[in-house]
Structure formats: structure tokens, C-alpha cells
Design a protein around this motif. Structure first.
Motif, short mmCIF file in Angstrom:
data_model
loop_
_atom_site.label_atom_id
_atom_site.label_comp_id
_atom_site.label_asym_id
_atom_site.label_seq_id
_atom_site.Cartn_x
_atom_site.Cartn_y
_atom_site.Cartn_z
N VAL A 69 46.05 -5.59 -8.04
CA VAL A 69 45.88 -6.94 -8.60
C VAL A 69 44.59 -7.56 -8.08
O VAL A 69 43.83 -8.18 -8.84
CB VAL A 69 47.10 -7.82 -8.27
CG1 VAL A 69 46.85 -9.25 -8.75
CG2 VAL A 69 48.36 -7.26 -8.93
N LEU A 70 44.32 -7.40 -6.79
CA LEU A 70 43.08 -7.91 -6.21
C LEU A 70 41.87 -7.23 -6.85
O LEU A 70 40.86 -7.88 -7.12
CB LEU A 70 43.08 -7.68 -4.69
CG LEU A 70 41.84 -8.17 -3.94
CD1 LEU A 70 41.66 -9.68 -4.10
CD2 LEU A 70 41.94 -7.79 -2.46
N PHE A 71 41.99 -5.94 -7.13
CA PHE A 71 40.88 -5.18 -7.71
C PHE A 71 40.51 -5.71 -9.09
O PHE A 71 39.33 -5.91 -9.39
CB PHE A 71 41.25 -3.71 -7.79
CG PHE A 71 40.16 -2.85 -8.37
CD1 PHE A 71 38.96 -2.67 -7.70
CD2 PHE A 71 40.33 -2.21 -9.59
CE1 PHE A 71 37.95 -1.88 -8.23
CE2 PHE A 71 39.34 -1.42 -10.12
CZ PHE A 71 38.14 -1.25 -9.45
N ILE A 72 41.51 -5.95 -9.93
CA ILE A 72 41.20 -6.42 -11.28
C ILE A 72 40.65 -7.85 -11.26
O ILE A 72 39.77 -8.21 -12.04
CB ILE A 72 42.43 -6.31 -12.21
CG1 ILE A 72 42.01 -6.52 -13.67
CG2 ILE A 72 43.51 -7.30 -11.84
CD1 ILE A 72 43.12 -6.27 -14.66
N ILE A 73 41.12 -8.66 -10.32
CA ILE A 73 40.61 -10.04 -10.21
C ILE A 73 39.17 -10.03 -9.72
O ILE A 73 38.31 -10.74 -10.25
CB ILE A 73 41.52 -10.87 -9.29
CG1 ILE A 73 42.86 -11.14 -9.98
CG2 ILE A 73 40.85 -12.19 -8.93
CD1 ILE A 73 43.87 -11.86 -9.12
N ILE A 74 38.87 -9.20 -8.71
CA ILE A 74 37.50 -9.12 -8.18
C ILE A 74 36.55 -8.60 -9.26
O ILE A 74 35.47 -9.16 -9.47
CB ILE A 74 37.45 -8.19 -6.95
CG1 ILE A 74 38.15 -8.85 -5.76
CG2 ILE A 74 36.00 -7.86 -6.57
CD1 ILE A 74 38.26 -7.95 -4.54
N SER A 75 36.92 -7.52 -9.95
CA SER A 75 36.04 -6.94 -10.97
C SER A 75 35.83 -7.91 -12.14
O SER A 75 34.73 -8.00 -12.69
CB SER A 75 36.60 -5.61 -11.47
OG SER A 75 37.90 -5.77 -11.98
N SER A 76 36.87 -8.65 -12.49
CA SER A 76 36.74 -9.64 -13.57
C SER A 76 35.86 -10.80 -13.13
O SER A 76 35.09 -11.35 -13.92
CB SER A 76 38.12 -10.15 -13.98
OG SER A 76 38.93 -9.10 -14.46
N LEU A 77 35.97 -11.17 -11.84
CA LEU A 77 35.13 -12.23 -11.30
C LEU A 77 33.66 -11.82 -11.31
O LEU A 77 32.78 -12.62 -11.64
CB LEU A 77 35.58 -12.58 -9.88
CG LEU A 77 34.79 -13.68 -9.17
CD1 LEU A 77 34.91 -15.00 -9.92
CD2 LEU A 77 35.28 -13.84 -7.73
N VAL A 78 33.39 -10.55 -10.97
CA VAL A 78 32.02 -10.04 -11.00
C VAL A 78 31.45 -10.18 -12.41
O VAL A 78 30.31 -10.63 -12.60
CB VAL A 78 31.98 -8.56 -10.55
CG1 VAL A 78 30.62 -7.93 -10.86
CG2 VAL A 78 32.28 -8.46 -9.06
N TYR A 79 32.26 -9.80 -13.41
CA TYR A 79 31.81 -9.91 -14.80
C TYR A 79 31.52 -11.37 -15.17
O TYR A 79 30.48 -11.67 -15.75
CB TYR A 79 32.88 -9.35 -15.74
CG TYR A 79 32.55 -9.50 -17.20
CD1 TYR A 79 31.76 -8.55 -17.85
CD2 TYR A 79 33.01 -10.58 -17.95
CE1 TYR A 79 31.44 -8.68 -19.19
CE2 TYR A 79 32.70 -10.72 -19.28
CZ TYR A 79 31.91 -9.77 -19.90
OH TYR A 79 31.59 -9.92 -21.22
N SER A 80 32.41 -12.27 -14.80
CA SER A 80 32.26 -13.69 -15.14
C SER A 80 31.03 -14.29 -14.46
O SER A 80 30.28 -15.07 -15.07
CB SER A 80 33.51 -14.47 -14.75
OG SER A 80 34.63 -14.02 -15.49
N VAL A 81 30.79 -13.92 -13.21
CA VAL A 81 29.63 -14.44 -12.48
C VAL A 81 28.34 -13.94 -13.10
O VAL A 81 27.39 -14.71 -13.32
CB VAL A 81 29.70 -14.04 -10.99
CG1 VAL A 81 28.38 -14.34 -10.28
CG2 VAL A 81 30.84 -14.77 -10.29
N LEU A 82 28.28 -12.65 -13.42
CA LEU A 82 27.07 -12.09 -14.05
C LEU A 82 26.84 -12.70 -15.42
O LEU A 82 25.69 -12.98 -15.79
CB LEU A 82 27.21 -10.56 -14.17
CG LEU A 82 27.08 -9.77 -12.88
CD1 LEU A 82 27.37 -8.29 -13.12
CD2 LEU A 82 25.69 -9.94 -12.28
N ARG A 83 27.92 -12.93 -16.16
CA ARG A 83 27.77 -13.56 -17.49
C ARG A 83 27.22 -14.96 -17.36
O ARG A 83 26.39 -15.40 -18.16
CB ARG A 83 29.13 -13.58 -18.21
CG ARG A 83 29.08 -14.18 -19.61
CD ARG A 83 30.32 -13.81 -20.40
NE ARG A 83 31.53 -14.34 -19.82
CZ ARG A 83 32.07 -15.52 -20.16
NH1 ARG A 83 31.48 -16.27 -21.07
NH2 ARG A 83 33.18 -15.92 -19.60
N GLY A 84 27.66 -15.69 -16.32
CA GLY A 84 27.15 -17.03 -16.10
C GLY A 84 25.70 -17.05 -15.65
O GLY A 84 24.94 -17.95 -16.03
#
Length: 233
Positions: A69-84
Motif C-alpha cells: 500500500v505504501l509502495f503504490i501511494i509513493i509511486s502515485s505521489l511521484v507521478y503527481s509531483v512530476l505532473r505538477g
């Protein structure tokens, strides 16, 4: 309780906590960015042998990989930060409706909260996976763990393509989305039975049907909420 030695024999905690300093922070960062365990090890193993890695996590060793669960949240956060930061396309889930609706708001929330959105999508994909691979003994929650790892790597793939698109202005994110589906089908199929082509085919349908079911579910919930408010006016 009297403690002898460096650790408590009852709970395993250190008898005396080390003060947090620069060395402590460096050790923490190293433990995460480590090819023997941690986030980099998790990514490497899931890219090379996802099925074997997740089966081992479920049945043998749960210490070397980042928790799913932590892995998917971290990887999704990376995507969101890069998109921003790089301002590439709206995301791999994009819904447009010229009329304001609850469904539009829900999809916008998913685009801004991919970590939680992916967890919810994972539930739908897990249901189809469990149905199509019903002869195997894995329960729903074990399949959900598999999907957390698989979708986490999918977000890493999208992050790489999105960053490349943001830096070069070449429209490649759609290819990242295609690779996401290909990887997911391969990883899920390998988890169940990598020797059978049918496993990969069923994995593909489980993933696609899960996404469709999820999207239809959001649209239906949004429509029902709008209908209730319209009747109440």
C-alpha cells in the motif's frame, strides 16, 4: 522491566534510542535507496520478475520489499509531483464533460489523488482477477497486494514517460499508458502461471474489465447523486 543488552527481549526495541542527527538521516535514506531492500530493490525486482517476487512476498519474506500500500501511494505521489512540476497531460485517467456533474468532480478528485484512486481501482481489477483465475488458491486480499505492486510500477512507468514528455514536448505519455497495460498483463499472468499464454490473456482482460467497471461505477454513482439532488429540488 529490567533490560540487559542493547534490545528488549520482550518487544525487540532498542534499550536506548539514538539521537536523530545527520548520520541517522543518511542511514535512513540509504536504507530506502538500497538495492538489497527498500524502494529501489522493490522496483528492480518487480521490473525483472514481478510474479515470482510477489509470490515470495506473500508466502515467504515480507521484509525486503516496501509494503504494497505504501509502495503504490509513493509511486502515485511521484507521478503527481512530476505532473505538477513539468505540466504534462492531465493524467492517464482523463474525463471531460462540458456540463458540471458529480461524476466530473469525482474523476477530478481521482486525477488529483492517484494514490487513493489506484487503490480503489485495484479493488475492481482484483474482483475480475479473482473471477478469471478462480481455480487458484489466492484469496481476494492477496490478489489486491499483487495489484498494489503492479499498479505501483505502472505509475513509475507513467512518471518516466510523463517526465520525458514534459522535458521534450513529445507526446509519449499515451505510449506509457500502453506499456502500463502490457506490463500489468505480463506481471499478473506471470504471478499465476507464466508458462501459459492463457494466463497473460486472462490478466489483460481482468485489468481492462476492472478499469471499465471502475469507470462505469463512478459514472453511475455520480448520476445517482445528481438525480437525487434534482428530485429534491
Amino acid at each position: 522491566m529490567e533490560i540487559s543488552g542493547n534490545y528488549c527481549t520482550n518487544c525487540g526495541n532498542a534499550a536506548e534510542l539514538r539521537r536523530i542527527d545527520g548520520r541517522y538521516i543518511a542511514n535512513e535514506v540509504t536504507s530506502v535507496l538500497n538495492f538489497d531492500r527498500g524502494i529501489l530493490y522493490t522496483i528492480k525486482e518487480l521490473l525483472i520478475r514481478p510474479g515470482v517476487t510477489v509470490r515470495k512476498f506473500i508466502a515467504e519474506d515480507r521484509n525486503r520489499l516496501v509494503k504494497p500500500v505504501l509502495f503504490i501511494i509513493i509511486s502515485s505521489l511521484v507521478y503527481s509531483v512530476l505532473r505538477g512540476l513539468l505540466h504534462f497531460e492531465e493524467g492517464y485517467i482523463h474525463y471531460e464533460n462540458p456540463i458540471d456533474s458529480t461524476a466530473t468532480v469525482m474523476f477530478e478528485w481521482i486525477q488529483n489523488n492517484y494514490g487513493y484512486g489506484n487503490l480503489i481501482m485495484g479493488v475492481f481489477i482484483a474482483m475480475w482477477t479473482k473471477l478469471l483465475f478462480k481455480k487458484y488458491s489466492y484469496n481476494f486480499y492477496e490478489i489486491l497486494i499483487l495489484l498494489c505492486f503492479v499498479m505501483g510500477i505502472g505509475m513509475i512507468i507513467l512518471s518516466a514517460f510523463g517526465a520525458f514528455q514534459g522535458l521534450t514536448n513529445l507526446k509519449v505519455l499515451q505510449f506509457g499508458g500502453m506499456l502500463f497495460i502490457v506490463y500489468s498483463s505480463w506481471a499478473i499472468g506471470q504471478f499465476f502461471d507464466g508458462k501459459k499464454f492463457a494466463s497473460y490473456l486472462k490478466a489483460f482482460f481482468a485489468y481492462v474489465l476492472g478499469l471499465i467497471t471502475f469507470s462505469v461505477g463512478v459514472l453511475l454513482i455520480g448520476y445517482l447523486i445528481d438525480l437525487i439532488f434534482k428530485i429534491g429540488e
